[in-house]
Design a protein around this motif. Structure first.
Motif, PDB file in Angstrom:
ATOM      1  N   HIS A   1       0.843  -1.204   0.000  1.00 55.05           N
ATOM      2  CA  HIS A   1       0.000   0.000   0.000  1.00 55.05           C
ATOM      3  C   HIS A   1       0.877   1.252   0.000  1.00 55.05           C
ATOM      4  O   HIS A   1       2.093   1.176   0.193  1.00 55.05           O
ATOM      5  CB  HIS A   1      -0.914   0.008   1.223  1.00 55.05           C
ATOM      6  CG  HIS A   1      -2.165  -0.779   1.022  1.00 55.05           C
ATOM      7  ND1 HIS A   1      -3.252  -0.289   0.351  1.00 55.05           N
ATOM      8  CD2 HIS A   1      -2.498  -2.040   1.406  1.00 55.05           C
ATOM      9  CE1 HIS A   1      -4.209  -1.202   0.328  1.00 55.05           C
ATOM     10  NE2 HIS A   1      -3.777  -2.284   0.959  1.00 55.05           N
TER      11      HIS A   1
ATOM     12  N   LYS B   1      -2.052  -6.384  -9.979  1.00 57.91           N
ATOM     13  CA  LYS B   1      -1.384  -7.238  -8.989  1.00 57.91           C
ATOM     14  C   LYS B   1      -2.429  -7.772  -8.003  1.00 57.91           C
ATOM     15  O   LYS B   1      -3.538  -7.215  -7.914  1.00 57.91           O
ATOM     16  CB  LYS B   1      -0.310  -6.443  -8.249  1.00 57.91           C
ATOM     17  CG  LYS B   1      -0.837  -5.450  -7.210  1.00 57.91           C
ATOM     18  CD  LYS B   1       0.280  -4.672  -6.528  1.00 57.91           C
ATOM     19  CE  LYS B   1      -0.272  -3.779  -5.426  1.00 57.91           C
ATOM     20  NZ  LYS B   1       0.741  -2.929  -4.795  1.00 57.91           N
TER      21      LYS B   1
ATOM     22  N   THR C   1      -3.800  -6.177   0.798  1.00 58.39           N
ATOM     23  CA  THR C   1      -4.234  -6.509   2.161  1.00 58.39           C
ATOM     24  C   THR C   1      -4.622  -7.987   2.211  1.00 58.39           C
ATOM     25  O   THR C   1      -5.550  -8.410   1.533  1.00 58.39           O
ATOM     26  CB  THR C   1      -5.439  -5.626   2.571  1.00 58.39           C
ATOM     27  OG1 THR C   1      -5.017  -4.267   2.504  1.00 58.39           O
ATOM     28  CG2 THR C   1      -5.891  -5.933   3.979  1.00 58.39           C
TER      29      THR C   1
END
Ligand SMILES: Cc1cc2nc3c(=O)[nH]c(=O)nc-3n(C[C@H](O)[C@H](O)[C@H](O)COP(=O)(O)O)c2cc1C
Ligand SMILES: C=C(O[C@@H]1CC(C(=O)O)=C[C@@H](OP(=O)(O)O)[C@H]1O)C(=O)O
Length: 389
Positions: free
Chosen positions: A112, A312, A316
């Protein structure tokens, strides 16, 4: 002024906002169709609980009267239903007596924007990064793209999208007429063209989710009816294939873009790659094949535009990855409350709208005018020029 938009808003804030500038006047907006595109983005097998909370609808607050654009900037908002659960955490004003320390995010999630954004903006509460980096923002990107799509439809240009692969499972490539492709992929939970692959992909996503993992994939967007000559070879930032690539790469979690056969072009011979030029009475100039996905020299060549993107796996994970606490610098394994396991079908809808936007922008650059009538006249004049070439 060329067509552009800006968006603002956080994933758990009250709303998302977009302002579009450069739309001509007298474009009829079909609100139902636009909200249908927002609904499509929310669907797709593999999404998490958040999508059950949200019922995305665009509310227009500027630039449209009685269903038609006026030429003024168009402003639109989409409410976040989840906001009511986050109000205290997201409050703009300081809340007296609130324990700031407790709600602070200090554990960056791998994959992230959290850590890079925290370092770059000197933010010790990583929520200030993650709120904006969330793909929730793609809602208003789709709303803007849906307007572009309606604009393109006025000139007979159609946009379709499909999922080509999810992880290990590849969909058989069926070359369908565009209207059929739109219909068939719409009926599929994973946006493929056959029921067998759909079942396989659903089971695969279930399995990945059960294992606490996530999965990505490859998606394709096809645009038909694009006239020859959008974009230009004369300057790097006017090459439309490059601008489409930038748009696609800017979608959250996208890691690569191809035009036509893309990377395969580096593995086969020139005679197997280049599309031979033909001419006939009914079709005018065209190509015998479309391996280069509708582009030569950064300009459209009149063949369908074919763009592929790779997403991708969702970062998470329920099976947590290791990271480092920004306060203590100690290692921890990230905890998860909720997440999508696979958002590839949803992302393919986002990609359709990002591509539609770039094509509409280039179309306006070529045939630009302040009203739809002026643009139609410019387009007709160009078609006349092509016919006499
Ligand atoms: C439609 C869509 C839904 C997404 N849902 C999630 C999600 O539920 N959980 C998550 O961790 N990432 C999700 N992502 C991906 C992240 O937003 C993205 O990976 C992250 O912001 C980092 O950006 P980058 O991957 O482009 O570097 C989603 C992406 C898209 C396009
Ligand atoms: C809200 C959307 O997608 C979100 C994108 C996202 C992320 O990290 O990108 C994380 C999840 O949000 P939350 O943390 O609230 O569960 C997704 O649901 C949406 O697509 O509208």
């Amino acid at each position: 002024m060329s067509l552009r938009y800006l968006t603002a808003g956080e994933t758990h804030g009250p709303q998302l906002t977009a302002i579009i500038e450069g739309l001509p006047s007298n474009l009829n907006i079909d609100f139902e169709e636009l909200n249908f595109q927002l609904h499509r983005r929310q669907k797709g097998y593999g999404r998490g609980r958040r999508m059950q909370i949200e019922k995305d609808q665009a509310n227009f607050v500027g630039g449209i009267r009685h269903g038609y654009t006026t030429g003024a900037p168009v402003a639109l908002v989409v409410q976040n239903n989840d906001w009511k659960h986050w109000q205290n955490i997201m409050n703009i004003e300081p809340i007296e007596g609130s324990d700031e320390e407790k709600r602070r995010v200090h554990r960056p999630r791998p994959g992230h924007a959290d850590l890079n954004g925290g370092l770059k903006y000197n933010l010790k509460d990583l929520r200030n990064v993650l709120e904006r980096s969330s793909a929730r923002e793609t809602t208003v990107r789709v709303a803007c793209g849906a307007i572009a799509r309606q604009f393109l439809a006025e000139f007979g240009i159609k946009v379709a999208g499909r999922v080509l692969r999810i992880g290990e499972i590849e969909a058989p490539y069926q070359d369908l007429p565009i209207d059929e492709l739109i219909e068939v992929t719409e009926a599929s939970s994973v946006r493929v063209t056959d029921a067998e692959t759909e079942k396989k992909m659903e089971a695969y996503i279930d399995q990945i989710k059960q294992e606490g993992d996530s999965i990505g994939g490859i998606v394709e967007c096809i645009v038909e009816g694009v006239p020859v000559g959008l974009g230009s070879h004369v300057q790097y930032d006017r090459k439309l294939d490059a601008r489409i690539a930038q748009g696609v790469m800017s979608i959250n979690a996208f890691k690569g873009v191809e035009i036509g056969i893309g990377f395969e072009a580096g593995t086969i011979r020139g005679s197997q790659v280049h599309d031979e030029i033909m001419h006939s009475e009914e079709r005018g100039y065209h190509r015998a094949t479309n391996r280069l996905g509708g582009f030569e020299g950064g300009m459209t060549n009149g063949m369908p535009v074919v763009v592929r993107g790779v997403m991708k796996p969702i970062p998470t994970l329920y099976k947590p990855l290791q990271s480092v606490d920004i306060d203590t610098k100690e290692a921890f394994t990230a905890q998860v409350e909720r997440s999508d396991a696979c958002a590839v079908p949803a992302a393919s809808v986002v990609m359709e709208h990002v591509v539609a936007w770039e094509i509409a922008k280039a179309f306006l650059e070529k045939f630009g005018g302040d009203s739809m009538e002026e643009i139609r006249a410019n387009f007709a004049n160009y078609n006349n020029q092509l016919e006499n070439y």
